[in-house]
Write a protein that holds these residues in place. Structure first.
Motif, PDB file in Angstrom:
ATOM      1  N   PHE A   1      42.301  40.918  41.330  1.00  0.00           N
ATOM      2  CA  PHE A   1      42.851  41.038  42.302  1.00  0.00           C
ATOM      3  C   PHE A   1      42.818  41.875  42.667  1.00  0.00           C
ATOM      4  O   PHE A   1      43.289  43.172  42.435  1.00  0.00           O
ATOM      5  CB  PHE A   1      43.854  39.920  42.724  1.00  0.00           C
ATOM      6  N   PRO A   2      42.413  42.451  43.980  1.00  0.00           N
ATOM      7  CA  PRO A   2      41.310  42.168  45.279  1.00  0.00           C
ATOM      8  C   PRO A   2      40.026  41.771  44.649  1.00  0.00           C
ATOM      9  O   PRO A   2      39.665  42.942  43.875  1.00  0.00           O
ATOM     10  CB  PRO A   2      41.620  42.944  46.355  1.00  0.00           C
ATOM     11  N   SER A   3      39.472  40.650  45.337  1.00  0.00           N
ATOM     12  CA  SER A   3      38.092  39.910  43.914  1.00  0.00           C
ATOM     13  C   SER A   3      36.866  40.979  44.856  1.00  0.00           C
ATOM     14  O   SER A   3      35.997  41.266  44.448  1.00  0.00           O
ATOM     15  CB  SER A   3      37.911  38.705  44.483  1.00  0.00           C
TER      16      SER A   3
END
Length: 115
Positions: A58-60
């Protein structure tokens, strides 16, 4: 189809998941370009020689960079894991990092539900 995992496989996989999560957390988010990396699952081969390590990122948007970092440091990570599991395992399994897409999938479903 894979055979169901033995109790030993499941125990070893849980131990590796816990230890790797600790190792990665200790490195901190800075080591992964500010991304949060968590070990979501570990599946181990019946002979305990290969561990597929599923990671959530995260974040992807940072997934590719983080996966590259994990691949580049796989020997170091395996070495650190070796110190942690030395008493439980004779051989430290080969680590294969895989991206766990369940977070993205959940996000996608969420977006669809909002529409």
């Amino acid at each position: 189809m894979e055979a169901p995992a033995s109790t030993r496989q499941l125990k070893v996989a849980r131990e590796i998941q816990k230890d790797l999560a600790e190792i990665i957390r200790a490195k901190g988010m800075a080591a992964f370009g500010g991304a949060m990396v968590s070990v979501s699952e570990v599946r181990i081969s019946p002979d305990l020689s290969v561990a597929k390590v599923f990671v959530s990122i995260f974040p992807s948007s940072k997934a590719d960079a983080v996966m590259a970092t994990l691949q580049d440091n796989v020997r170091t990570l395996r070495g650190e894991l070796g110190h942690k599991v030395a008493k439980q395992l004779r051989i430290v399994p080969e680590l294969v990092f895989m991206l766990d897409g369940s977070l993205d999938y959940a996000e996608h479903i969420d977006e669809l539900l909002k529409k």
